[in-house]
Enzyme design. Sequence first.
Site, PDB file in Angstrom:
ATOM      1  CG  ASN A  82       7.004   3.434   4.158  1.00 49.62           C
ATOM      2  OD1 ASN A  82       6.279   3.920   5.006  1.00 49.62           O
ATOM      3  ND2 ASN A  82       6.622   3.344   2.882  1.00 49.62           N
TER       4      ASN A  82
ATOM      5  NE  ARG B 160      -1.240   2.621   2.684  1.00 48.88           N
ATOM      6  CZ  ARG B 160      -0.785   3.797   3.112  1.00 48.88           C
ATOM      7  NH1 ARG B 160      -0.798   4.855   2.317  1.00 48.88           N
ATOM      8  NH2 ARG B 160      -0.259   3.916   4.325  1.00 48.88           N
ATOM      9  CG  ASP B 161       3.163   4.404   2.974  1.00 44.85           C
ATOM     10  OD1 ASP B 161       3.172   5.224   2.052  1.00 44.85           O
ATOM     11  OD2 ASP B 161       3.529   4.685   4.128  1.00 44.85           O
TER      12      ASP B 161
ATOM     13  CG  HIS C 282       4.247   4.886   9.093  1.00 47.83           C
ATOM     14  ND1 HIS C 282       3.725   3.843   8.359  1.00 47.83           N
ATOM     15  CD2 HIS C 282       4.658   5.800   8.182  1.00 47.83           C
ATOM     16  CE1 HIS C 282       3.811   4.120   7.064  1.00 47.83           C
ATOM     17  NE2 HIS C 282       4.375   5.315   6.937  1.00 47.83           N
TER      18      HIS C 282
ATOM     19  CB  CYS D 168       2.888  11.069   1.412  1.00 49.46           C
ATOM     20  SG  CYS D 168       1.263  11.860   1.354  1.00 49.46           S
TER      21      CYS D 168
ATOM     22  CG  HIS E 201       8.063   7.879   5.307  1.00 55.95           C
ATOM     23  ND1 HIS E 201       7.727   7.762   3.978  1.00 55.95           N
ATOM     24  CD2 HIS E 201       6.967   7.480   5.996  1.00 55.95           C
ATOM     25  CE1 HIS E 201       6.476   7.328   3.870  1.00 55.95           C
ATOM     26  NE2 HIS E 201       5.998   7.148   5.090  1.00 55.95           N
TER      27      HIS E 201
END
Length: 313
Positions: free
Chosen positions: A257, A17-18, A215, A248, A217
């Site tokens: 990430n 996903r991300d 979370h 993003c 990055h």
Amino acid sequence: MAQASGGHVQIVEVGARDGLQNEKAVITTADKVALLTRLIDAGARRLEVASFVNPARVPQMADGEAVIAALPDRPDVSYIGLVLNKRGVLRALETREGGRRGVDEAGCVLVASDSFGQRNQGQTIAEGLRENREMLRLAREGGLVPQVTISAAFGCPFEGLVPAERIASLAAEMADAGAVEIALADTIGVGVPAQVEDLFGRVREAAPGVRLRAHFHNTRGTGIANAWAAVRAGVAVLDSSLGGLGGCPFAPRATGNISTEDLVYMLDRSGVEHGLDLDALIAINHWFEPLIGRPLPSMLGKAGGWSGAPAAA
């Protein structure tokens, strides 16, 4: 209080996903399913599998329902769908209709600054709070695990440093709204270890009893150090992305990430259990590279693991 090495950390794999949402080359549904299946075989037990967002804004996620329908029905695995509004929660619930497995968790998102929130979700903080209360209620009533990520918790690309007091207050409100897990996201990769320890300490006091997740990055090279600071601060759930993919679409100069392989290597060498197989992850990295069409950012994908044993003669 800081924890010594040892213990257990749960890793949430967000690569499908991300990790993929910012990629220009569209990855097919079949390849996304193959990626997720290989990650499960490598030991991943919580995975972000799709986002229920406007496909015109994030084309890579347009096949979310098709990906979810093709996933293995594993009772020991939890599938997370990202949701940004009530419509997203309803779409997540629709994946479970007709006796289908669907997603297990609604990953709600609350942005910690007005400027970024308006660009990312078309919401101010106040509007995001109201929407997330409804999202968490709908998720809980529909049988989904209600969890929330506070995005841009360590800094906003437009407003700069976000006050720690604001993050603690938002966490308290989300706990009151029924979130069973709260993640703090360094969406633009500006955080440092001292800030990580301070912020999670404040949030733990503001939302006692709620599971905390981190979370990070790696935009400025501090992601793995921040992950270790979170572990030392008692955070037992960490997000990461295969190969360090990610970013993003609505944050300037956003990069990936922290890499799942790099995180697993650090945890392995630090005596922290996590349940994933490093060699299998590196193999998935090398399998996935041709599909992306470039080397992945992960350090372990390039250097490989190291056991500490002497090299063979």
